[in-house]
Scaffold this active site. Structure first.
Site, PDB file in Angstrom:
ATOM      1  N   GLY A  44      -3.513   0.006  -0.437  1.00  0.00           N
ATOM      2  CA  GLY A  44      -3.598   0.305  -1.862  1.00  0.00           C
ATOM      3  C   GLY A  44      -3.210  -0.860  -2.742  1.00  0.00           C
ATOM      4  O   GLY A  44      -3.649  -0.955  -3.897  1.00  0.00           O
ATOM      5  N   HIS A  55      -5.587   6.870  -8.908  1.00  0.00           N
ATOM      6  CA  HIS A  55      -6.928   6.722  -9.456  1.00  0.00           C
ATOM      7  C   HIS A  55      -6.937   6.909 -10.968  1.00  0.00           C
ATOM      8  O   HIS A  55      -7.721   6.257 -11.671  1.00  0.00           O
ATOM      9  CB  HIS A  55      -7.875   7.713  -8.778  1.00  0.00           C
ATOM     10  CG  HIS A  55      -8.043   7.444  -7.327  1.00  0.00           C
ATOM     11  ND1 HIS A  55      -8.568   8.373  -6.440  1.00  0.00           N
ATOM     12  CD2 HIS A  55      -7.741   6.348  -6.577  1.00  0.00           C
ATOM     13  CE1 HIS A  55      -8.587   7.842  -5.225  1.00  0.00           C
ATOM     14  NE2 HIS A  55      -8.095   6.629  -5.280  1.00  0.00           N
ATOM     15  N   ASP A 112      -8.835   3.979  -0.359  1.00  0.00           N
ATOM     16  CA  ASP A 112      -8.787   4.648  -1.666  1.00  0.00           C
ATOM     17  C   ASP A 112      -8.524   3.584  -2.724  1.00  0.00           C
ATOM     18  O   ASP A 112      -8.751   2.403  -2.512  1.00  0.00           O
ATOM     19  CB  ASP A 112      -7.726   5.758  -1.678  1.00  0.00           C
ATOM     20  CG  ASP A 112      -6.294   5.232  -1.611  1.00  0.00           C
ATOM     21  OD1 ASP A 112      -6.092   4.040  -1.298  1.00  0.00           O
ATOM     22  OD2 ASP A 112      -5.354   6.016  -1.873  1.00  0.00           O
ATOM     23  N   GLY A 151       0.814  -1.209   0.000  1.00  0.00           N
ATOM     24  CA  GLY A 151       0.000   0.000   0.000  1.00  0.00           C
ATOM     25  C   GLY A 151       0.848   1.259   0.000  1.00  0.00           C
ATOM     26  O   GLY A 151       1.993   1.253  -0.461  1.00  0.00           O
ATOM     27  N   ASP A 198       3.239   4.365   0.989  1.00  0.00           N
ATOM     28  CA  ASP A 198       4.513   4.451   1.709  1.00  0.00           C
ATOM     29  C   ASP A 198       4.305   5.316   2.952  1.00  0.00           C
ATOM     30  O   ASP A 198       4.392   6.546   2.899  1.00  0.00           O
ATOM     31  CB  ASP A 198       5.574   5.056   0.789  1.00  0.00           C
ATOM     32  CG  ASP A 198       6.982   4.954   1.356  1.00  0.00           C
ATOM     33  OD1 ASP A 198       7.107   4.898   2.591  1.00  0.00           O
ATOM     34  OD2 ASP A 198       7.939   4.932   0.561  1.00  0.00           O
ATOM     35  N   LEU A 199       4.036   4.675   4.098  1.00  0.00           N
ATOM     36  CA  LEU A 199       3.698   5.415   5.312  1.00  0.00           C
ATOM     37  C   LEU A 199       4.870   6.248   5.828  1.00  0.00           C
ATOM     38  O   LEU A 199       4.662   7.292   6.458  1.00  0.00           O
ATOM     39  CB  LEU A 199       3.208   4.458   6.394  1.00  0.00           C
ATOM     40  CG  LEU A 199       1.912   3.703   6.082  1.00  0.00           C
ATOM     41  CD1 LEU A 199       1.472   2.880   7.285  1.00  0.00           C
ATOM     42  CD2 LEU A 199       0.800   4.656   5.655  1.00  0.00           C
TER      43      LEU A 199
END
Length: 260
Positions: free
Chosen positions: A114, A90, A145, A65, A67-68
Site C-alpha cells: 500500500g 481509497h 489495492d 503497506g 499492518d500484517l
C-alpha cells in the site's frame, strides 16, 4: 503517556505538510493512520489556503503497506475489517487525486504494498536514492489495492505492471525513475530540500491552471479524442478569463514574471 499522532499535519506558507508517523513499524497502515489521512485529505481539499500538499514519512521507511500483524489478529472478521480499511484508504486517495492542489510525494525509504500504491497517486514524486519500491502483495497471499491496478498500468504499461505485481520485483529509486514511476531520484540528504523546492515553485504558480492540468490528465485515458479536446477548450477558455489567466497573458506580453 500520550501516544503520538499516526500522521503529523501542518499548513505553512500555503503548503500542507502530511507526514506518516508510525516509524517503529515502518509506517504500516492501520485504521488510526488511514482514518487520519482521510480527515487530512478533506481539509486539504476544502481549505483554499492550501496550494500544494507534500506527503512524506518519518523514519527510515516511507510505508511498508498494510499492518500484517493487525491483519493476522482479525480472525474471522478479516474480510469485513480489511474491506473497511481498504475503503478508507481509497477514500483518501480519491480526494487527493481530485483536489485542486497538486500532491507532491517525497519517498524517504522503502515503499511496499500500500505504500507503493500511495506513491502512484502523486502529481510529482521524488525519492531518496536509497528508497526501494515493491508491490509485495502476492508474496503475502494478497491482491493489490490502493489504486495500484488503476495507476500502475497507465504509468508503465500492462506488461511491466504484471511483472511488478506477480513477481514482486523490487526497483531501486533510479530504476523507478527510469520506468517513469517517479520524477526524480536524489541523494538522501537532498530529498527534503528538493521536495520543498518543488512545492514552493508550485505555490507560486497559477492555481486554476494547475487544477485544470490535474482534471484533464485524470480523464484523458477514458475519453475519445473529440471529448478530450472539448474539455481542453472548456478549461483553457475558463483559464484565459480568470484573473490568473489575464495576469499570465499580460506578463508574457510585457516580458515580466507573472504575479499569481
Amino acid at each position: 503517556m500520550n501516544r503520538p499522532f499516526p500522521v503529523e499535519f501542518r499548513i505553512e506558507d500555503s503548503i500542507a505538510h502530511v507526514t506518516l508517523n508510525r516509524p517503529e513499524v515502518g509506517n504500516a497502515i492501520n485504521a488510526a493512520l488511514v482514518n487520519e489521512i482521510v480527515r487530512i485529505a478533506r481539509i486539504c481539499d476544502s481549505d483554499k489556503s492550501v496550494r500544494v500538499v507534500l506527503l512524506t514519512a518519518n523514519g527510515k521507511m516511507f510505508c511498508v503497506g498494510g499492518d500484517l500483524t493487525l491483519f493476522s489478529s482479525m480472525g474471522d472478521q478479516a474480510e469485513v475489517q480489511l474491506k473497511e480499511l481498504a475503503d478508507q484508504l481509497h477514500k483518501a486517495i480519491s480526494i487527493f487525486a481530485r483536489m485542486d492542489a497538486p500532491l507532491v510525494i517525497a519517498v524517504n525509504g522503502m515503499a511496499a504494498g500500500g505504500g507503493f500504491s500511495l506513491c502512484l497517486t502523486g502529481d510529482y514524486v521524488v525519492a531518496a536514492e536509497s528508497a526501494k519500491f515493491t508491490m509485495a502483495y502476492t508474496s503475502a497471499g494478497l491482491s493489490p489495492d490502493g489504486s495500484s491496478t488503476y495507476f500502475l498500468p497507465r504509468l508503465v504499461g500492462i506488461r511491466k505492471a504484471q511483472e511488478l505485481m506477480l513477481l514482486n520485483r523490487t526497483l531501486s529509486a533510479q530504476e523507478a525513475a527510469q520506468w517513469g514511476l517517479i520524477a526524480l531520484a536524489v541523494p538522501d540528504e537532498k530529498l527534503n530540500d528538493e521536495a520543498l523546492a518543488v512545492c514552493r515553485s508550485l505555490v507560486q504558480g497559477p492555481r486554476h491552471a494547475q487544477s485544470a492540468v490535474k482534471r484533464l490528465l485524470f480523464c484523458s485515458l477514458q475519453n475519445g479524442l473529440e471529448e478530450q479536446m472539448e474539455l481542453e477548450g472548456h478549461e483553457i477558455s475558463r483559464a484565459a478569463a480568470s484573473p490568473e489567466g489575464r495576469e499570465g497573458i499580460a506578463a508574457f506580453i510585457e516580458k515580466r514574471r507573472p504575479r499569481f
